[in-house]
Enzyme design. Structure first.
Site, mmCIF file in Angstrom:
data_model
loop_
_atom_site.group_PDB
_atom_site.id
_atom_site.type_symbol
_atom_site.label_atom_id
_atom_site.label_comp_id
_atom_site.label_asym_id
_atom_site.label_seq_id
_atom_site.Cartn_x
_atom_site.Cartn_y
_atom_site.Cartn_z
ATOM 1 N N ARG A 51 31.249 36.027 41.240
ATOM 2 C CA ARG A 51 30.263 36.512 42.186
ATOM 3 C C ARG A 51 29.949 37.995 42.028
ATOM 4 N NH1 ARG A 51 32.281 32.331 44.086
ATOM 5 N NH2 ARG A 51 34.124 33.259 43.215
ATOM 6 N N THR A 52 30.986 38.813 41.955
ATOM 7 C CA THR A 52 30.725 40.253 41.995
ATOM 8 C C THR A 52 29.908 40.671 40.773
ATOM 9 O OG1 THR A 52 32.766 40.546 43.212
ATOM 10 C CG2 THR A 52 31.791 42.527 42.271
ATOM 11 N N LYS A 80 42.173 48.251 22.437
ATOM 12 C CA LYS A 80 42.664 49.109 21.342
ATOM 13 C C LYS A 80 43.414 50.325 21.889
ATOM 14 C CE LYS A 80 38.546 48.169 18.560
ATOM 15 N NZ LYS A 80 37.342 48.834 18.022
ATOM 16 N N ARG A 101 35.321 46.916 37.610
ATOM 17 C CA ARG A 101 36.476 46.228 38.211
ATOM 18 C C ARG A 101 37.667 46.429 37.284
ATOM 19 N NH1 ARG A 101 36.587 40.213 40.607
ATOM 20 N NH2 ARG A 101 35.568 41.397 42.249
ATOM 21 N N HIS A 129 37.841 46.929 47.815
ATOM 22 C CA HIS A 129 36.699 46.201 47.247
ATOM 23 C C HIS A 129 35.482 46.496 48.135
ATOM 24 C CE1 HIS A 129 34.313 43.354 45.226
ATOM 25 N NE2 HIS A 129 35.119 42.309 45.194
HETATM 26 C C1 NCD Z 1 37.594 38.717 45.771
HETATM 27 C C2 NCD Z 1 38.222 39.763 44.878
HETATM 28 O O1 NCD Z 1 37.935 39.821 43.686
HETATM 29 O O2 NCD Z 1 39.004 40.530 45.413
HETATM 30 N N1 NCD Z 1 36.560 38.029 45.144
HETATM 31 C C3 NCD Z 1 35.287 38.539 45.197
HETATM 32 O O3 NCD Z 1 35.016 39.600 44.698
HETATM 33 N N2 NCD Z 1 34.370 37.843 45.867
HETATM 34 C C4 NCD Z 1 38.561 37.822 46.426
HETATM 35 C C5 NCD Z 1 39.577 37.104 45.592
HETATM 36 O O4 NCD Z 1 39.605 37.219 44.360
HETATM 37 O O5 NCD Z 1 40.365 36.383 46.196
#
Ligand code: NCD
Length: 305
Positions: A51-52, A80, A101, A129
């Site tokens: 999703r993100t 590397k 991320r 997040h």
């Molecule tokens: C979450 C995350 O990555 O922290 N997912 C997301 O970004 N929608 C929640 C999760 O991974 O449980």
């Protein structure tokens, strides 16, 4: 230049503006189709995501921009031995904005310190997040018309669940919000989050282990996945993974106007039979994530329609 590393980098007023902009974007997408023409978003994902990453990419594409990036550390020069700092120093020459991320807490902050373009934290380890929180706030706003006075239950892995930490921080700023923290003792909210955002601010909260006992008092139920990848032992994960499973039977005790949120991915903490309940908002929540990310990209790039 602004980055978004922690949701508290945004004031309450700025969050309101982002929600208003996301609402307008959703209602009039054609007005925004060209606003980021010739701009590029780099998605640097050193950890898995559906999703993100895809909602960030869809957001930039719907603004008329384009995207580049990688979706696993193994396909980048991190494999590397390149540092995050060097990676962003280079990517800043190719892109106008970066969403990152990383499994290590603080990595996006380190990136921001070195970057010549805005950096957005798209999740750092078990820490924060902020853009999921913007998505969550947009969803709550849509369902409840505001935030003040809500009783918010957070259920599951409150220890490693980074979305929970950012959501508590953000919601602790609204008057009369009350948190019910529902978790096994082993997965309680970390002390630093409780001290900084609950104890220091005087926000009302309780810590309980039973979802059944709490569910009837909630306006919002925020379910979370037990974060397997952050456990030290598989045995411990297996013991705790099924600690809460939301079922239609459990929902019978809940209010008719409850909203059930989940950042997704779901494993088995919400039975699929719940999906048809009008109180289940998590797929709508995922859809809303694109619009609030469009608003955020516009804000950080300083563009308007
Ligand atoms: C979450 C995350 O990555 O922290 N997912 C997301 O970004 N929608 C929640 C999760 O991974 O449980």
């Amino acid at each position: 230049m602004r980055h978004l590393i922690d949701v508290m980098d945004l004031s309450v007023g700025e969050i309101e503006e982002l929600i208003a902009l996301a609402t307008d974007i959703q209602a009039h997408p054609e007005d925004y189709r060209e606003v980021c023409r010739y701009r590029k978003l780099a998605t640097l994902f050193f950890e898995p995501s559906t999703r993100t990453r895809l909602s960030f990419e869809a957001a930039m594409l719907d603004l008329g921009g384009s995207t580049l990036g990688f979706s696993e550390a193994s396909s980048s020069s991190a494999s590397k031995g390149e540092s995050v700092s060097d990676t962003v120093a280079v990517v800043g020459g190719y892109a106008d904005i970066i969403a990152m991320r990383h499994p290590q807490e603080g990595a996006p902050l380190v990136a921001a310190m070195r970057s010549s373009v805005p950096v957005i934290n798209a999740g750092d380890g078990g820490h924060n997040h902020p853009t999921q929180t913007l998505t969550d706030l947009f969803t709550v706003y849509r369902k409840k018309g505001g935030f003040s006075g809500l009783t918010v239950g957070l259920c599951g892995d409150l220890k490693f669940g980074r979305t929970v930490h950012s959501l508590i921080a953000a919601m602790s700023r609204y008057a009369g919000v009350r948190f019910v923290l529902i978790s096994p003792v082993e997965l309680r909210l970390p002390d630093y989050v409780r001290e900084q955002y609950l104890d220091a601010t005087g926000v009302a909260y309780s810590e309980v282990t039973s979802l059944d006992a709490a569910i009837g008092s909630l306006d919002i139920l925020y379910m979370t996945r037990v974060q397997r990848e952050r456990f030290f032992s598989e045995e411990e994960y297996l013991r705790l993974r099924d600690c809460y499973i939301l079922t239609p039977e459990k929902l019978r005790e809940a209010r008719a106007d409850l909203s059930v949120l989940h950042p997704l991915p779901r494993v088995n903490e919400i039975a699929t039979a719940v999906d048809d309940d009008p109180r289940a908002c998590y797929f709508e929540q995922a859809r809303l994530g694109k619009f609030i990310r469009m608003a955020l990209i516009m804000k950080l790039l300083g563009v308007s329609k």
